[in-house]
Motif scaffolding. Structure first.
Motif, mmCIF file in Angstrom:
data_model
loop_
_atom_site.group_PDB
_atom_site.id
_atom_site.type_symbol
_atom_site.label_atom_id
_atom_site.label_comp_id
_atom_site.label_asym_id
_atom_site.label_seq_id
_atom_site.Cartn_x
_atom_site.Cartn_y
_atom_site.Cartn_z
ATOM 1 N N VAL A 152 0.820 -1.209 0.000
ATOM 2 C CA VAL A 152 0.000 0.000 0.000
ATOM 3 C C VAL A 152 0.857 1.264 0.000
ATOM 4 C CG1 VAL A 152 -0.252 0.366 2.497
ATOM 5 C CG2 VAL A 152 -2.168 0.909 0.958
ATOM 6 N N ARG A 153 2.127 1.139 0.434
ATOM 7 C CA ARG A 153 3.028 2.284 0.448
ATOM 8 C C ARG A 153 3.930 2.308 -0.784
ATOM 9 N NH1 ARG A 153 4.230 1.459 6.922
ATOM 10 N NH2 ARG A 153 2.294 2.425 7.627
ATOM 11 N N SER A 154 3.579 1.512 -1.759
ATOM 12 C CA SER A 154 4.342 1.454 -3.007
ATOM 13 C C SER A 154 3.631 2.283 -4.076
ATOM 14 C CB SER A 154 4.441 0.000 -3.486
ATOM 15 O OG SER A 154 3.194 -0.438 -4.007
ATOM 16 N N PRO A 155 4.303 2.555 -5.193
ATOM 17 C CA PRO A 155 3.688 3.313 -6.280
ATOM 18 C C PRO A 155 2.795 2.460 -7.189
ATOM 19 C CG PRO A 155 5.965 2.831 -6.820
ATOM 20 C CD PRO A 155 5.750 2.337 -5.415
ATOM 21 N N LEU A 156 2.551 1.215 -6.840
ATOM 22 C CA LEU A 156 1.747 0.332 -7.676
ATOM 23 C C LEU A 156 0.277 0.749 -7.676
ATOM 24 C CD1 LEU A 156 3.201 -3.109 -6.500
ATOM 25 C CD2 LEU A 156 3.915 -1.745 -8.472
ATOM 26 N N THR A 157 -0.424 0.453 -8.765
ATOM 27 C CA THR A 157 -1.860 0.726 -8.842
ATOM 28 C C THR A 157 -2.631 -0.353 -8.090
ATOM 29 O OG1 THR A 157 -2.245 -0.610 -10.825
ATOM 30 C CG2 THR A 157 -1.497 1.675 -11.154
ATOM 31 N N ARG A 158 -3.943 -0.133 -7.892
ATOM 32 C CA ARG A 158 -4.741 -1.117 -7.155
ATOM 33 C C ARG A 158 -4.788 -2.458 -7.887
ATOM 34 N NH1 ARG A 158 -8.478 2.013 -9.785
ATOM 35 N NH2 ARG A 158 -10.328 0.992 -10.709
ATOM 36 N N HIS A 159 -4.798 -2.429 -9.226
ATOM 37 C CA HIS A 159 -4.819 -3.678 -9.976
ATOM 38 C C HIS A 159 -3.473 -4.408 -9.879
ATOM 39 C CE1 HIS A 159 -8.427 -1.885 -11.870
ATOM 40 N NE2 HIS A 159 -8.784 -3.154 -12.000
ATOM 41 N N GLN A 160 -2.377 -3.686 -9.893
ATOM 42 C CA GLN A 160 -1.066 -4.312 -9.710
ATOM 43 C C GLN A 160 -0.926 -4.877 -8.303
ATOM 44 O OE1 GLN A 160 1.360 -0.892 -10.881
ATOM 45 N NE2 GLN A 160 2.104 -2.026 -12.671
ATOM 46 N N ILE A 161 -1.461 -4.170 -7.306
ATOM 47 C CA ILE A 161 -1.417 -4.645 -5.926
ATOM 48 C C ILE A 161 -2.174 -5.959 -5.788
ATOM 49 C CG2 ILE A 161 -2.254 -4.200 -3.579
ATOM 50 C CD1 ILE A 161 -1.644 -1.232 -4.054
ATOM 51 N N VAL A 162 -3.411 -5.981 -6.252
ATOM 52 C CA VAL A 162 -4.240 -7.176 -6.132
ATOM 53 C C VAL A 162 -3.635 -8.340 -6.911
ATOM 54 C CG1 VAL A 162 -6.483 -8.177 -6.723
ATOM 55 C CG2 VAL A 162 -6.373 -5.941 -5.627
ATOM 56 N N ALA A 163 -3.151 -8.088 -8.117
ATOM 57 C CA ALA A 163 -2.613 -9.155 -8.965
ATOM 58 C C ALA A 163 -1.324 -9.743 -8.403
ATOM 59 C CB ALA A 163 -2.377 -8.612 -10.369
ATOM 60 N N THR A 164 -0.396 -8.895 -8.014
ATOM 61 C CA THR A 164 0.893 -9.374 -7.519
ATOM 62 C C THR A 164 0.729 -10.049 -6.161
ATOM 63 O OG1 THR A 164 1.949 -7.535 -8.678
ATOM 64 C CG2 THR A 164 3.282 -8.716 -7.065
ATOM 65 N N LYS A 165 -0.099 -9.478 -5.296
ATOM 66 C CA LYS A 165 -0.384 -10.117 -4.010
ATOM 67 C C LYS A 165 -1.027 -11.481 -4.219
ATOM 68 C CE LYS A 165 -2.457 -7.855 -0.807
ATOM 69 N NZ LYS A 165 -3.429 -6.938 -0.176
ATOM 70 N N ALA A 166 -1.869 -11.599 -5.220
ATOM 71 C CA ALA A 166 -2.550 -12.866 -5.478
ATOM 72 C C ALA A 166 -1.549 -13.987 -5.750
ATOM 73 C CB ALA A 166 -3.513 -12.720 -6.654
ATOM 74 N N VAL A 167 -0.510 -13.681 -6.527
ATOM 75 C CA VAL A 167 0.497 -14.697 -6.825
ATOM 76 C C VAL A 167 1.273 -15.076 -5.566
ATOM 77 C CG1 VAL A 167 2.525 -15.281 -8.196
ATOM 78 C CG2 VAL A 167 0.737 -13.848 -9.182
ATOM 79 N N THR A 168 1.741 -14.067 -4.820
ATOM 80 C CA THR A 168 2.522 -14.360 -3.620
ATOM 81 C C THR A 168 1.681 -15.100 -2.585
ATOM 82 O OG1 THR A 168 2.029 -12.205 -2.599
ATOM 83 C CG2 THR A 168 3.976 -12.342 -3.997
ATOM 84 N N GLN A 169 0.404 -14.731 -2.447
ATOM 85 C CA GLN A 169 -0.461 -15.412 -1.494
ATOM 86 C C GLN A 169 -0.758 -16.846 -1.917
ATOM 87 O OE1 GLN A 169 -3.389 -12.106 -1.437
ATOM 88 N NE2 GLN A 169 -3.310 -12.251 0.772
ATOM 89 N N THR A 170 -0.893 -17.065 -3.210
ATOM 90 C CA THR A 170 -1.091 -18.431 -3.700
ATOM 91 C C THR A 170 0.082 -19.312 -3.299
ATOM 92 O OG1 THR A 170 -2.364 -17.654 -5.615
ATOM 93 C CG2 THR A 170 -1.408 -19.867 -5.752
#
Length: 249
Positions: A152-170
Motif C-alpha cells: 500500500v506504500r508502493s507506487p503500484l496501482t490497485r490492480h497491480q497490488i491485487v494481482a501481484t499479491k494474489a500470486v505471492t499469497q497463492t
C-alpha cells in the motif's frame, strides 16, 4: 461432517472469496476465523490453504496482465527461508493463538511507521516481506494485512497490488498446505477431511473471486484503501476478543 456444517462452510467460502476478490485480503481472515472455530486447527489450516490457494490463484489468472513478476520472485526467496525454519521446529498453534495473532495483525500492520520504508518495490524489502508474511501465515493461517503494508506504500496501482499479491499469497498458501500436510502424516491426524469437501470449496472460491473482480473494477484507489482499513480494524477487534475469551474460559 454434517450437511448443515457443509452448507455453512460453502456459503462462507463464497462470501469470503468475494471479499478477497475486492480487497485482496480480509476474506482470508474471516474464513480462517470461521474454520478454526468449526474444525480442529490442523484441518482448518488445510481447508483454508486449499480454498485460498484456489481463490488467489484464480485471482492471479484473471488479473495476470497486472502481475509484477520480479517482485514475486524476490518475495518467494524470503518465503522459502521461513518455510524451512518452520519445518525444523514443527510448530502447531492452538485455536486461541491463531485468533489472537490473526486479530492483532491489522493493528500491527497499521502501527508500522511509514519512515521504515516498507515499500516492496525497494531493494531487499521483498524477501523480508516474504519471510515475515510466510511465518505469520504458518502461525495464524493468513497474513494479508501485513502483506498489504508492503504494497500500500508502493507506487503500484490497485490492480497491480491485487494481482501481484494474489500470486505471492497463492504460493504462501501452497507452502502452508505443504507444511501442515507433512505434519498431518505424523502429528496432526485430525487434519484429514473428506475429499469432497475440498472439491466443494474450489469452484465456490473461483465464483466468489469473479464477483470480487467485478466490484473491484467499480472502485477507485481511494475507496479501495479506506475501506480496507475500516474492515480490518473491526475484524481484528472481534478476533482478539474471541481469542481472549478462549484464554479466560
Amino acid at each position: 461432517m454434517t450437511a448443515t456444517l457443509a452448507a455453512v462452510t460453502a456459503l462462507v467460502v463464497l462470501v469470503t472469496a468475494t471479499l478477497s476478490g475486492i480487497f485482496g485480503m480480509a476474506g482470508g481472515m474471516v474464513l480462517m476465523a470461521f474454520l478454526v472455530v468449526a474444525f480442529p486447527v490442523g484441518a482448518a489450516m488445510m481447508l483454508h490453504g486449499v480454498t485460498q490457494a484456489v481463490s488467489n490463484g484464480y485471482r492471479a489468472v484473471i488479473n495476470r496482465r497486472d502481475i509484477v513478476w520480479p517482485l514475486v520472485a524476490t518475495n518467494m526467496a524470503g518465503a522459502a527461508a521461513a518455510l524451512a525454519l518452520f519445518m525444523m521446529v514443527s510448530f502447531v498453534p492452538d485455536e486461541a493463538t491463531v485468533l489472537l495473532v490473526l486479530g492483532a495483525i491489522p493493528f500491527i500492520a497499521f502501527a508500522i511507521p511509514a519512515r521504515w520504508g516498507l515499500d516492496i518495490t525497494k531493494p531487499f524489502v521483498a524477501p523480508v516481506c516474504g519471510f515475515v508474511v510466510t511465518a505469520l501465515t504458518l502461525t495464524a493461517g493468513v497474513a494479508g494485512p501485513i502483506l498489504d503494508v508492503f504494497f500500500v506504500r508502493s507506487p503500484l496501482t490497485r490492480h497491480q497490488i491485487v494481482a501481484t499479491k494474489a500470486v505471492t499469497q497463492t504460493l504462501q498458501h501452497l507452502s502452508k498446505l505443504l507444511y501442515f500436510g507433512v505434519l498431518a502424516a505424523h502429528l496432526l491426524p485430525e487434519a484429514g477431511l473428506p475429499w469432497w469437501v475440498y472439491v466443494m470449496v474450489a469452484p465456490l472460491a473461483m465464483l466468489g473471486t469473479t464477483f470480487g473482480k467485478m466490484l473491484l473494477d467499480r472502485m477507485n484507489d481511494g475507496q479501495f484503501k479506506s475501506w480496507s482499513r475500516y474492515i480490518l480494524f473491526v475484524l481484528g477487534a472481534i478476533l482478539i476478543g474471541r481469542g481472549l475469551m478462549l484464554l479466560v474460559g
